[in-house]
Design an enzyme around this catalytic site. Sequence first.
Site, mmCIF file in Angstrom:
data_model
loop_
_atom_site.group_PDB
_atom_site.id
_atom_site.type_symbol
_atom_site.label_atom_id
_atom_site.label_comp_id
_atom_site.label_asym_id
_atom_site.label_seq_id
_atom_site.Cartn_x
_atom_site.Cartn_y
_atom_site.Cartn_z
ATOM 1 N N TYR A 1 -2.066 -0.643 10.908
ATOM 2 C CA TYR A 1 -2.182 -1.287 9.590
ATOM 3 C C TYR A 1 -0.957 -0.988 8.731
ATOM 4 O O TYR A 1 -0.289 -1.901 8.225
ATOM 5 C CB TYR A 1 -3.458 -0.821 8.873
ATOM 6 N N THR B 1 0.814 -1.215 0.000
ATOM 7 C CA THR B 1 0.000 0.000 0.000
ATOM 8 C C THR B 1 0.853 1.272 0.000
ATOM 9 O O THR B 1 2.015 1.236 0.435
ATOM 10 C CB THR B 1 -0.899 -0.009 1.266
ATOM 11 N N ASP B 2 0.248 2.379 -0.419
ATOM 12 C CA ASP B 2 0.943 3.677 -0.346
ATOM 13 C C ASP B 2 1.043 4.166 1.110
ATOM 14 O O ASP B 2 1.807 5.077 1.414
ATOM 15 C CB ASP B 2 0.241 4.737 -1.218
ATOM 16 N N GLU B 3 0.244 3.549 2.018
ATOM 17 C CA GLU B 3 0.181 4.062 3.390
ATOM 18 C C GLU B 3 1.492 3.860 4.144
ATOM 19 O O GLU B 3 1.724 4.489 5.173
ATOM 20 C CB GLU B 3 -1.006 3.433 4.132
ATOM 21 N N LYS C 1 2.082 -3.452 7.290
ATOM 22 C CA LYS C 1 2.390 -3.625 5.860
ATOM 23 C C LYS C 1 3.848 -3.234 5.590
ATOM 24 O O LYS C 1 4.530 -3.870 4.781
ATOM 25 C CB LYS C 1 1.444 -2.787 4.997
HETATM 26 P P1 NAD Z 1 -9.731 -7.389 1.981
HETATM 27 O O1 NAD Z 1 -9.724 -7.095 3.445
HETATM 28 O O2 NAD Z 1 -10.936 -7.082 1.169
HETATM 29 O O3 NAD Z 1 -9.382 -8.937 1.728
HETATM 30 C C1 NAD Z 1 -8.390 -9.617 2.436
HETATM 31 C C2 NAD Z 1 -8.537 -11.107 2.157
HETATM 32 O O4 NAD Z 1 -7.475 -11.790 2.859
HETATM 33 C C3 NAD Z 1 -9.851 -11.708 2.650
HETATM 34 O O5 NAD Z 1 -10.388 -12.563 1.668
HETATM 35 C C4 NAD Z 1 -9.451 -12.488 3.894
HETATM 36 O O6 NAD Z 1 -10.287 -13.607 4.142
HETATM 37 C C5 NAD Z 1 -8.024 -12.906 3.537
HETATM 38 N N1 NAD Z 1 -7.207 -13.166 4.740
HETATM 39 C C6 NAD Z 1 -7.061 -12.368 5.834
HETATM 40 N N2 NAD Z 1 -6.241 -12.957 6.724
HETATM 41 C C7 NAD Z 1 -5.832 -14.124 6.173
HETATM 42 C C8 NAD Z 1 -4.966 -15.161 6.609
HETATM 43 N N3 NAD Z 1 -4.346 -15.112 7.787
HETATM 44 N N4 NAD Z 1 -4.762 -16.211 5.778
HETATM 45 C C9 NAD Z 1 -5.383 -16.281 4.574
HETATM 46 N N5 NAD Z 1 -6.236 -15.341 4.129
HETATM 47 C C10 NAD Z 1 -6.451 -14.265 4.908
HETATM 48 O O7 NAD Z 1 -8.445 -6.621 1.410
HETATM 49 P P2 NAD Z 1 -8.239 -5.910 -0.004
HETATM 50 O O8 NAD Z 1 -8.778 -4.537 0.064
HETATM 51 O O9 NAD Z 1 -8.686 -6.832 -1.075
HETATM 52 O O10 NAD Z 1 -6.648 -5.799 -0.014
HETATM 53 C C11 NAD Z 1 -5.851 -6.854 -0.571
HETATM 54 C C12 NAD Z 1 -4.390 -6.470 -0.429
HETATM 55 O O11 NAD Z 1 -4.130 -5.240 -1.107
HETATM 56 C C13 NAD Z 1 -3.936 -6.256 1.015
HETATM 57 O O12 NAD Z 1 -2.641 -6.783 1.153
HETATM 58 C C14 NAD Z 1 -3.922 -4.738 1.177
HETATM 59 O O13 NAD Z 1 -2.966 -4.344 2.136
HETATM 60 C C15 NAD Z 1 -3.521 -4.311 -0.220
HETATM 61 N N6 NAD Z 1 -3.988 -2.975 -0.630
HETATM 62 C C16 NAD Z 1 -5.319 -2.636 -0.510
HETATM 63 C C17 NAD Z 1 -5.743 -1.387 -0.954
HETATM 64 C C18 NAD Z 1 -7.197 -0.984 -0.879
HETATM 65 O O14 NAD Z 1 -7.524 0.175 -1.177
HETATM 66 N N7 NAD Z 1 -8.107 -1.857 -0.535
HETATM 67 C C19 NAD Z 1 -4.828 -0.473 -1.494
HETATM 68 C C20 NAD Z 1 -3.469 -0.860 -1.593
HETATM 69 C C21 NAD Z 1 -3.073 -2.124 -1.168
HETATM 70 P P1 TYD Z 2 -10.839 4.069 4.015
HETATM 71 O O1 TYD Z 2 -11.770 3.691 2.907
HETATM 72 O O2 TYD Z 2 -11.007 3.437 5.356
HETATM 73 O O3 TYD Z 2 -9.345 3.845 3.473
HETATM 74 P P2 TYD Z 2 -7.922 4.301 4.126
HETATM 75 O O4 TYD Z 2 -8.116 4.648 5.538
HETATM 76 O O5 TYD Z 2 -7.114 3.062 3.945
HETATM 77 O O6 TYD Z 2 -7.446 5.448 3.276
HETATM 78 O O7 TYD Z 2 -10.921 5.651 4.221
HETATM 79 C C1 TYD Z 2 -10.707 6.541 3.131
HETATM 80 C C2 TYD Z 2 -10.769 7.938 3.693
HETATM 81 O O8 TYD Z 2 -12.100 8.195 4.148
HETATM 82 C C3 TYD Z 2 -9.870 8.159 4.902
HETATM 83 O O9 TYD Z 2 -9.368 9.492 4.884
HETATM 84 C C4 TYD Z 2 -10.813 7.990 6.093
HETATM 85 C C5 TYD Z 2 -12.125 8.511 5.547
HETATM 86 N N1 TYD Z 2 -13.356 7.909 6.118
HETATM 87 C C6 TYD Z 2 -14.365 8.739 6.586
HETATM 88 O O10 TYD Z 2 -14.262 9.976 6.551
HETATM 89 N N2 TYD Z 2 -15.488 8.156 7.096
HETATM 90 C C7 TYD Z 2 -15.642 6.795 7.172
HETATM 91 O O11 TYD Z 2 -16.704 6.327 7.691
HETATM 92 C C8 TYD Z 2 -14.594 5.965 6.667
HETATM 93 C C9 TYD Z 2 -14.723 4.475 6.746
HETATM 94 C C10 TYD Z 2 -13.469 6.560 6.149
#
Ligand code: NAD
Ligand code: TYD
Length: 354
Positions: free
Chosen positions: A161, A135-137, A165
């Site tokens: 989180y 992630t960018d975070e 990561k």
């Molecule tokens: P998500 O929370 O929707 O899905 C996570 C999946 O991992 C789920 O299916 C869960 O059952 C599985 N999981 C969790 N713990 C596990 C374990 N111990 N063993 C096996 N499976 C397990 O997450 P997402 O949004 O699809 O993100 C996927 C990846 O991309 C993550 O690594 C996250 O850090 C990264 N990422 C997400 C975003 C975003 O905006 N969602 C952005 C950048 C990077």
């Molecule tokens: P989120 O979707 O949780 O992603 P991340 O925290 O990984 O960036 O949140 C996106 C942005 O929206 C973040 O600045 C937090 C804000 N946010 C709210 O303002 N209200 C909410 O209820 C949630 C879930 C997020």
Amino acid sequence: MQNTILITGGSGFIGSNFILQWIASERTPVVNLDKLTYAGNPRNLQRVSSDTRYCFMQGDICDRDLVHSILERHKPRAVVHFAAESHVDRSIRGPDDFIRTNVNGTFCLLEEARAYWMALARQDRELFRFLHVSTDEVYGSLDPHDPPFCETTRYAPNSPYSASKAAADHLVRAYFHTYDVPTLTTNCSNNYGPYQFPEKLIPLIILNARKGKSLPLYGDGQNVRDWLYVEDHCEAVRMVLARGRIGETYNIGGWNEKRNVEVVDTICSILDDLCGNDPVLPHRTLISFVKDRPGHDRRYAMDACKIEHELSWKPRETFESGIRKTINWYLQNEAWVNEVTAGNYRQWIATHYS
Ligand code: NAD
Ligand code: TYD
């Protein structure tokens, strides 16, 4: 070695979009290892569940014996590691699972992948890849006039989180430098699109707005995120897997910086047009500014020039086109929404927003 790839976390939001795209375009076999936590949903993969190229294994990435046996049985040519605990707010309330899965889980996978890779024949060792999705975070927070994050930006994670990561990214880096495991790391900005669990901002706002529930914006709503449509992210990961240079990291972003309040306002306008019979109109009257998230990062923005120059990847969707597709998907998939918002979800919303 087989032409199979092993995906972890393939039943979550990005992983399931990735598998659907992979089966439709690459057409080679996929094994999905997923624990099915609250965020994992087999329904996301219904379309491919009876496809002979798709194999699902329910299990934990921390279970080394299981990971070992999957690698031995399926002999994949790559591991694409999505599995994680992914929600910042949950990491603040309870960081344990984040350290366990994101740090220890990545370590277990790396150890098993290293042993598997070392035992491969020489030409297979050269082809094998371990791609870690991050992630960018990990880069922390930007001030309004700072340049976007690039691959050399110093790590400065601020939430449990992002710290978990970052730890995983460092382990991946170490396995390349110390043991020569052919790793790749991608750091991506905020994704949105179909199948996103409605604890995250965009789906939460869509669903609450439709029901006439309040639309919670943390703090002053001016925090900025760089939004990327999930299918664009999946395509970028496929390109990095196919042509990325081993040991490298690639930033992936949408060139789409938006303040949270703008995102919510855009969703409300589109819903005003599409859902004129909703209980509360216009939808933006539901916006409510609530207590800020502790340590809330102010701004994320990604410089995605490296992947553009090296691999010719660019996002296809603009925010305007992607958000329309996303809203339409949530409107058309009521059964999915009803299923994921039952049970534990209600408890999370009740506790977190009370
Ligand atoms: P998500 O929370 O929707 O899905 C996570 C999946 O991992 C789920 O299916 C869960 O059952 C599985 N999981 C969790 N713990 C596990 C374990 N111990 N063993 C096996 N499976 C397990 O997450 P997402 O949004 O699809 O993100 C996927 C990846 O991309 C993550 O690594 C996250 O850090 C990264 N990422 C997400 C975003 C975003 O905006 N969602 C952005 C950048 C990077
Ligand atoms: P989120 O979707 O949780 O992603 P991340 O925290 O990984 O960036 O949140 C996106 C942005 O929206 C973040 O600045 C937090 C804000 N946010 C709210 O303002 N209200 C909410 O209820 C949630 C879930 C997020």
